[in-house]
Design a protein around this motif. Sequence first.
Motif, PDB file in Angstrom:
ATOM      1  N   LEU A 175     -10.078  -0.643 -15.966  1.00  0.00           N
ATOM      2  CA  LEU A 175     -10.295  -1.640 -14.915  1.00  0.00           C
ATOM      3  C   LEU A 175      -9.545  -1.240 -13.660  1.00  0.00           C
ATOM      4  N   CYS A 176     -10.221  -1.345 -12.514  1.00  0.00           N
ATOM      5  CA  CYS A 176      -9.580  -1.023 -11.232  1.00  0.00           C
ATOM      6  C   CYS A 176      -9.472  -2.282 -10.390  1.00  0.00           C
ATOM      7  N   TYR A 177      -8.304  -2.455  -9.796  1.00  0.00           N
ATOM      8  CA  TYR A 177      -8.052  -3.606  -8.914  1.00  0.00           C
ATOM      9  C   TYR A 177      -7.513  -3.135  -7.576  1.00  0.00           C
ATOM     10  N   GLY A 188      -2.760  -2.163  -1.924  1.00  0.00           N
ATOM     11  CA  GLY A 188      -2.530  -1.170  -2.980  1.00  0.00           C
ATOM     12  C   GLY A 188      -3.590  -1.186  -4.065  1.00  0.00           C
ATOM     13  N   LYS A 189      -3.480  -0.210  -4.952  1.00  0.00           N
ATOM     14  CA  LYS A 189      -4.458  -0.047  -6.029  1.00  0.00           C
ATOM     15  C   LYS A 189      -3.777  -0.111  -7.392  1.00  0.00           C
ATOM     16  N   GLY A 233       0.803  -1.225   0.000  1.00  0.00           N
ATOM     17  CA  GLY A 233       0.000   0.000   0.000  1.00  0.00           C
ATOM     18  C   GLY A 233       0.830   1.266   0.000  1.00  0.00           C
ATOM     19  N   LYS A 234       2.100   1.125  -0.370  1.00  0.00           N
ATOM     20  CA  LYS A 234       2.962   2.308  -0.391  1.00  0.00           C
ATOM     21  C   LYS A 234       2.906   3.019  -1.740  1.00  0.00           C
ATOM     22  N   MET A 235       2.381   2.334  -2.761  1.00  0.00           N
ATOM     23  CA  MET A 235       2.406   2.886  -4.119  1.00  0.00           C
ATOM     24  C   MET A 235       1.261   2.298  -4.926  1.00  0.00           C
ATOM     25  N   GLY A 236       0.675   3.119  -5.785  1.00  0.00           N
ATOM     26  CA  GLY A 236      -0.319   2.636  -6.741  1.00  0.00           C
ATOM     27  C   GLY A 236       0.338   2.430  -8.096  1.00  0.00           C
ATOM     28  N   LEU A 237      -0.281   1.586  -8.941  1.00  0.00           N
ATOM     29  CA  LEU A 237       0.246   1.328 -10.288  1.00  0.00           C
ATOM     30  C   LEU A 237      -0.819   1.664 -11.317  1.00  0.00           C
ATOM     31  N   ILE A 238      -0.418   2.426 -12.345  1.00  0.00           N
ATOM     32  CA  ILE A 238      -1.299   2.654 -13.495  1.00  0.00           C
ATOM     33  C   ILE A 238      -0.633   2.025 -14.703  1.00  0.00           C
TER      34      ILE A 238
END
Length: 244
Positions: free
Chosen positions: A184-186, A191-192, A95-100
């Motif tokens: 799409l969101c996961y 994390g996201k 949960g320290k970073m999101g990925l796109i």
Amino acid sequence: MSNKIRVVVWNEFRHEKTKAHVKAIYPDGLHATIKSFLDKNDDMEVTLAALDDPDQGLPDELLENTDVLIWWGHAAHGEVKDELVAKIQDRVYLGKMGLIALHSAHMSKPFRNIVGTNGFLSWGRNQKEVVWNLLPQHPICAGLPDHFVLETEELYSEPFYVPQPDALIFGSWFEDGYIFRSGLCYLRGAGKVFYFQPGHEECPSYYNEYVQKIITNGVRWAAPANIGFEIVCCPQLKTKATEE
Ligand code: ZN
């Protein structure tokens, strides 16, 4: 500590150097185009990274100071070191970073490893795409119309071999009659992850105002909610985070 969202736009950055028609659209690389519209936001601090940079663009010091990682890769997915992918995966899971993951990043190691899929799909010629807003109440859809048109984008078609998303927010229709789940969101670990399909290197989609809005909203959605705060783990319990 700054409360700005620290964004890194990572690009394979090969096509723009080797193909004149791609370079004509994105002379400084498509990651630079993405940075230029994100830079208009006071709450973001944007850094560029490329595969051929030292440490494949993501030395530990930069990765450990990244809140949202935007990833564009295509022909060189296999060159990305597994060791780096594991660090990216850990950071998202904690949960320290999101990925796109953008466009052909559906086959990238970070996206496939984190989401848990082979990422396969079908593709075809560049053509008109209509992107439909399927979940207007989702934060990534804020300020968007019910649909918008991209005059030319690469056909991506179902079946898209991904796990069912936590939220399906865009669906696209292509001129040849195919459809694709294009946004799409996961949630993975703490994390996201957001996958967004437009962005073929031969098409100017990253100049489109709605695509820009979606990626901008995506950064704010994917960013950890606790920016500016230390993540505190229960001292009685051993976790991966406390062992580090
Ligand atoms: Zn493509």
